[in-house]
Design an enzyme around this catalytic site. Structure first.
Site, PDB file in Angstrom:
ATOM      1  N   SER A 237      19.042  63.911-103.941  1.00  0.00           N
ATOM      2  CA  SER A 237      18.746  63.346-105.260  1.00  0.00           C
ATOM      3  C   SER A 237      19.915  62.542-105.829  1.00  0.00           C
ATOM      4  O   SER A 237      21.066  62.966-105.786  1.00  0.00           O
ATOM      5  CB  SER A 237      18.387  64.467-106.239  1.00  0.00           C
ATOM      6  N   SER A 239      19.874  61.801-109.008  1.00  0.00           N
ATOM      7  CA  SER A 239      19.858  62.079-110.451  1.00  0.00           C
ATOM      8  C   SER A 239      21.186  62.615-110.973  1.00  0.00           C
ATOM      9  O   SER A 239      21.619  62.208-112.060  1.00  0.00           O
ATOM     10  CB  SER A 239      18.724  63.052-110.777  1.00  0.00           C
ATOM     11  N   LYS A 286       6.188  69.304-109.239  1.00  0.00           N
ATOM     12  CA  LYS A 286       5.716  68.554-110.412  1.00  0.00           C
ATOM     13  C   LYS A 286       4.417  69.115-110.994  1.00  0.00           C
ATOM     14  O   LYS A 286       4.148  68.966-112.180  1.00  0.00           O
ATOM     15  CB  LYS A 286       5.528  67.080-110.048  1.00  0.00           C
TER      16      LYS A 286
HETATM   17  P1  NAP Z   1       4.401  65.350-103.007  1.00  0.00           P
HETATM   18  O1  NAP Z   1       3.721  65.800-104.243  1.00  0.00           O
HETATM   19  O2  NAP Z   1       4.927  66.378-102.062  1.00  0.00           O
HETATM   20  O3  NAP Z   1       3.334  64.437-102.198  1.00  0.00           O
HETATM   21  C1  NAP Z   1       3.643  63.976-100.914  1.00  0.00           C
HETATM   22  C2  NAP Z   1       2.568  62.987-100.436  1.00  0.00           C
HETATM   23  O4  NAP Z   1       3.025  62.461 -99.182  1.00  0.00           O
HETATM   24  C3  NAP Z   1       1.191  63.601-100.183  1.00  0.00           C
HETATM   25  O5  NAP Z   1       0.208  62.627-100.441  1.00  0.00           O
HETATM   26  C4  NAP Z   1       1.254  63.920 -98.688  1.00  0.00           C
HETATM   27  O6  NAP Z   1      -0.018  63.919 -98.055  1.00  0.00           O
HETATM   28  C5  NAP Z   1       2.023  62.726 -98.178  1.00  0.00           C
HETATM   29  N1  NAP Z   1       2.697  62.988 -96.920  1.00  0.00           N
HETATM   30  C6  NAP Z   1       3.714  63.848 -96.715  1.00  0.00           C
HETATM   31  N2  NAP Z   1       4.091  63.804 -95.421  1.00  0.00           N
HETATM   32  C7  NAP Z   1       3.292  62.886 -94.808  1.00  0.00           C
HETATM   33  C8  NAP Z   1       3.200  62.393 -93.481  1.00  0.00           C
HETATM   34  N3  NAP Z   1       4.023  62.841 -92.522  1.00  0.00           N
HETATM   35  N4  NAP Z   1       2.289  61.438 -93.217  1.00  0.00           N
HETATM   36  C9  NAP Z   1       1.467  60.967 -94.196  1.00  0.00           C
HETATM   37  N5  NAP Z   1       1.501  61.397 -95.465  1.00  0.00           N
HETATM   38  C10 NAP Z   1       2.411  62.358 -95.778  1.00  0.00           C
HETATM   39  O7  NAP Z   1       5.600  64.353-103.303  1.00  0.00           O
HETATM   40  P2  NAP Z   1       5.822  63.386-104.566  1.00  0.00           P
HETATM   41  O8  NAP Z   1       6.485  64.132-105.679  1.00  0.00           O
HETATM   42  O9  NAP Z   1       4.537  62.702-104.869  1.00  0.00           O
HETATM   43  O10 NAP Z   1       6.935  62.363-104.013  1.00  0.00           O
HETATM   44  C11 NAP Z   1       6.622  61.469-102.955  1.00  0.00           C
HETATM   45  C12 NAP Z   1       7.779  60.492-102.719  1.00  0.00           C
HETATM   46  O11 NAP Z   1       7.983  59.710-103.871  1.00  0.00           O
HETATM   47  C13 NAP Z   1       9.128  61.153-102.437  1.00  0.00           C
HETATM   48  O12 NAP Z   1       9.784  60.404-101.440  1.00  0.00           O
HETATM   49  C14 NAP Z   1       9.877  61.032-103.740  1.00  0.00           C
HETATM   50  O13 NAP Z   1      11.295  61.025-103.570  1.00  0.00           O
HETATM   51  C15 NAP Z   1       9.370  59.688-104.212  1.00  0.00           C
HETATM   52  N6  NAP Z   1       9.487  59.530-105.670  1.00  0.00           N
HETATM   53  C16 NAP Z   1      10.213  58.474-106.117  1.00  0.00           C
HETATM   54  C17 NAP Z   1      10.330  58.270-107.480  1.00  0.00           C
HETATM   55  C18 NAP Z   1      11.144  57.142-107.992  1.00  0.00           C
HETATM   56  O14 NAP Z   1      11.578  57.200-109.139  1.00  0.00           O
HETATM   57  N7  NAP Z   1      11.345  56.096-107.227  1.00  0.00           N
HETATM   58  C19 NAP Z   1       9.692  59.135-108.384  1.00  0.00           C
HETATM   59  C20 NAP Z   1       8.927  60.175-107.883  1.00  0.00           C
HETATM   60  C21 NAP Z   1       8.825  60.359-106.512  1.00  0.00           C
HETATM   61  P3  NAP Z   1      -0.913  65.265 -97.911  1.00  0.00           P
HETATM   62  O15 NAP Z   1      -1.708  65.355 -99.176  1.00  0.00           O
HETATM   63  O16 NAP Z   1      -1.708  65.024 -96.709  1.00  0.00           O
HETATM   64  O17 NAP Z   1       0.056  66.411 -97.761  1.00  0.00           O
END
Ligand code: NAP
Length: 497
Positions: A237, A239, A286
């Site tokens: 992170s 942050s 979250k």
């Molecule tokens: P999350 O709730 O754990 O959701 C993960 C998502 O990724 C789910 O849709 C999951 O699919 C999918 N996934 C995980 N592994 C996969 C794989 N090997 N192949 C295909 N799909 C896969 O995570 P999140 O909180 O939404 O965060 C997701 C990403 O966004 C992270 O990298 C995070 O750091 C980034 N993010 C960035 C910001 C920013 O400010 N830029 C803000 C928030 C989040 P399934 O449903 O099939 O498990």
């Protein structure tokens, strides 16, 4: 007090480490067990040379056995002889394990750090254990344990609260223990240990510069407000760098720590014990924090995801700055502000990849601007559930599930204007979530993954001629929105959420 734990194998290299880290440390732990055997004859007379590198510095002598996480494998009688000579040779403090028989060092005038290490876990009776360690008045009780969960980190802070009248160092090694290396003042610890950059004398050590400049240990006091980012994993992170940097710039008495969280119940216990004034929430909590919120903004309620939790007199309040943070860079790249300064997405077709916590916030943001959103996800059932939840909100846009793609189907995807990746694929620069998607070259491609910002998807889209938005831009916008809320709390103004 920040103590540099030396990792050098020779005395000249040890002295160089001290000189290089001198600006950020008040003490040095000379780890004689890490020196080559040929160097050991010179260790007892080392104190003067260390003080020449950094006048006024406190010097702790340690010869850690293998069973306690060190590298000493020699005779125990030799170790005791060296400890005795160090204690008479100008070392201010000497580390003696709690099971060591009486040694001359105890009568030398050096302060004794009576230590106990648990490399396998966190004993249940931590405070009692710490109290049992000192044999003579003035000794410092040091207990270093290995928390395997957030609950065990909570136990460390609770134990420290019961040791207010005993000079102590109680800390957790490894990734769950990181906050105990930073919140020295909160724990009432006499000192904290750190390693030179690129070295790690013990699991979870940070560098002296990180502790001193990023976390500003020297400025922590009773009034310092504590904030955190919680998630699993958490080490990646950005942050802490962002929020501590802003607090420092504006001279705000607050610190922001990374906390590895494996379960939400323990998180809220920790939030009371520290106490936290607020915290940022990342993967995978979250949604998990929602049940603990007494108040929530519309963005949290409808997105069913929360990335910011704030302490209020009426309980924990949830906010989702991902919504604002996601839209701000999109407004910039679309370059078509309506009267309110926002780009309308009405008539635009968006392919949204992912159905996790951030997809909920992003889906809500897109629909609130009138977009037609098609959700694709590895697990189609999750995409369907998200589409159903979003459709229920009755927002301006429309939502459906994109069932093509994957399994070797190549989608030229006519009609898609914006593609947004919210899956975690691409983190650490690995993987393209939609290798089957052929870019036309006129789409806007937005990847919210920001570690690193140049993900394989972003690179492929840019090479195809698409306009791209990288995740660091969303990160900056959502973090700025969070910071305003934290600043309000840290300066005791009512937060404007
Ligand atoms: P999350 O709730 O754990 O959701 C993960 C998502 O990724 C789910 O849709 C999951 O699919 C999918 N996934 C995980 N592994 C996969 C794989 N090997 N192949 C295909 N799909 C896969 O995570 P999140 O909180 O939404 O965060 C997701 C990403 O966004 C992270 O990298 C995070 O750091 C980034 N993010 C960035 C910001 C920013 O400010 N830029 C803000 C928030 C989040 P399934 O449903 O099939 O498990």
């Amino acid at each position: 007090m920040i103590f540099l734990t030396t990792t050098a194998a020779t005395i000249p290299r040890l002295l160089r480490q001290v000189r290089e880290q001198a600006s950020w440390i008040e003490g040095v732990e000379v780890r004689a067990d890490l020196l080559e055997p040929a160097e050991l004859s010179g260790v007892a007379t080392l104190a003067g040379a260390v003080r020449d590198c950094s006048p006024g510095i406190r010097i702790l002598g340690t010869i850690r056995r293998e069973a306690d996480g060190g590298r000493w494998t020699g005779e125990e009688s030799q170790r005791r002889t060296l400890l005795d000579r160090m204690s008479r040779g100008g070392f201010d403090l000497i580390d003696l394990e709690s099971d060591l028989p009486i040694v001359d060092a105890e009568r030398s005038g050096a302060t004794i750090v009576r230590s106990l290490h648990d490399l396998d876990g966190t004993p249940a009776n931590l405070a009692r254990l710490a109290r049992s360690l000192p044999r003579n008045p003035g000794e410092i009780a040091k207990v270093a344990v290995s928390p395997r969960s957030t609950a065990e980190l909570v136990a460390i802070f609770r134990a420290a609260d019961r040791l207010y009248d005993l000079p102590h160092v109680v800390l957790g090694m490894g990734p769950f223990g990181v906050p105990s290396r930073i919140l020295t003042r909160r724990l009432g610890n006499v000192l904290t240990f750190a390693s030179a950059p690129g070295e790690s004398a013990a699991p979870g050590h940070l560098t002296p510069q990180t502790l001193s400049e990023l976390y500003r240990l020297g400025s922590h006091g009773d009034a310092t407000r504590c904030f955190a980012v919680v998630g699993n994993p958490i080490a990646h992170s950005r942050s802490p760098a962002y929020h501590n940097g802003r607090f420092a710039e504006e001279g705000i008495d607050a610190v922001y720590v990374p906390v590895l969280v494996d379960d939400v119940t323990s998180l809220f216990e920790l939030a009371e014990v520290l106490p936290l004034s607020g915290f940022s929430v990342t993967i995978p909590h979250k949604r998990g924090v929602l049940a603990r919120l007494s108040l929530m903004g519309d963005d949290v309620r409808v997105a069913q995801a929360c990335n910011t939790v704030l302490r209020t007199p009426d309980g924990w309040r949830g906010v989702n700055t991902d919504v604002r943070g996601f839209l701000a860079p999109l407004d910039e790249v679309l370059d078509a502000p309506d009267e309110g300064g926002h780009a309308s997405l009405r008539g635009m077709s968006v392919l949204l990849l992912g159905a996790g916590g951030s997809a909920r916030a992003v889906g809500y943001a897109l629909l609130s601007r009138g977009a037609t959103v098609s959700i694709w996800n590895r697990t189609t059932a999750h995409a369907r559930a998200l589409a159903t939840d979003l459709a229920r909100l009755g927002l301006d846009g429309t939502v459906n599930v994109f069932e093509q793609g994957g399994h070797g189907v190549r989608a030229s995807a006519p009609g898609i204007d914006i593609l947004v990746n919210t899956t975690s694929v691409g983190m650490n620069g690995e993987g393209d979530p939609v290798p089957w998607y052929d870019f036309r070259g006129d789409e806007v491609v937005y990847d919210i993954v920001y570690t690193p910002p140049q993900t394989p998807l972003i690179l492929r889209a840019a090479y195809a001629g698409c306009r791209v938005v990288t995740g660091d831009r969303m990160f900056a916008a959502q973090a700025a929105a969070q910071y305003e809320l934290y600043r309000s709390l840290a300066t005791a103004d009512a937060p404007d959420v």
